[in-house]
Design a protein around this motif. Structure first.
Motif, PDB file in Angstrom:
ATOM      1  N   ARG A  47       0.827  -1.208   0.000  1.00  0.00           N
ATOM      2  CA  ARG A  47       0.000   0.000   0.000  1.00  0.00           C
ATOM      3  C   ARG A  47       0.860   1.255   0.000  1.00  0.00           C
ATOM      4  NH1 ARG A  47      -3.956   2.692  -1.894  1.00  0.00           N
ATOM      5  NH2 ARG A  47      -4.896   4.144  -0.455  1.00  0.00           N
ATOM      6  N   TYR A  48       1.946   1.257   0.785  1.00  0.00           N
ATOM      7  CA  TYR A  48       2.842   2.412   0.837  1.00  0.00           C
ATOM      8  C   TYR A  48       3.492   2.654  -0.521  1.00  0.00           C
ATOM      9  CZ  TYR A  48       2.516   2.345   5.965  1.00  0.00           C
ATOM     10  OH  TYR A  48       2.082   2.393   7.252  1.00  0.00           O
ATOM     11  N   ILE A 104       0.876   4.163  -2.894  1.00  0.00           N
ATOM     12  CA  ILE A 104       0.642   5.583  -2.615  1.00  0.00           C
ATOM     13  C   ILE A 104       1.801   6.430  -3.133  1.00  0.00           C
ATOM     14  CG2 ILE A 104       0.405   7.299  -0.775  1.00  0.00           C
ATOM     15  CD1 ILE A 104      -1.032   5.089   0.858  1.00  0.00           C
ATOM     16  N   LYS A 129       1.508   6.846  -6.822  1.00  0.00           N
ATOM     17  CA  LYS A 129       0.440   7.790  -7.170  1.00  0.00           C
ATOM     18  C   LYS A 129       0.903   9.229  -6.981  1.00  0.00           C
ATOM     19  CE  LYS A 129      -3.680   5.006  -6.444  1.00  0.00           C
ATOM     20  NZ  LYS A 129      -4.874   4.797  -5.632  1.00  0.00           N
TER      21      LYS A 129
END
Length: 86
Positions: free
Chosen positions: A28-29, A32, A35
């Motif tokens: 997830r990190y 992100i 993005k």
């Protein structure tokens, strides 16, 4: 470099350092951080580019979930989670 890009680069570096510490949330990190880099048009530093799989967003740790080989003078990274090469 403008103010937003500096803040974005700081956040990317922080997210990668957190990904190295927390195995459960590392995907997830990395997601992100990618993005942030695309939205703000920031290049991820080359030392951090080698740390994640572009296919599955895994944070790569040699010996644990990635294999590093030298082939004809080039360094090859293989993600052991999805099998992709880099």
């Amino acid at each position: 470099m403008n103010h937003n890009k500096k803040i974005g680069l700081e956040r990317i570096k922080i997210l990668f350092s957190e990904a190295s510490k927390n195995k459960e949330k590392s995907k997830r990190y990395v997601e992100i951080a990618r993005k942030i880099s695309t939205k703000n048009k920031i290049k991820i530093p080359s030392e951090l580019k080698k740390r994640f799989c572009k296919n599955c967003n895994s944070y790569l740790v040699p010996g644990r979930n990635c294999r590093v080989r030298n082939h004809k003078g080039r360094v090859i990274y293989q993600c052991l989670e999805c099998g992709s090469f880099k």
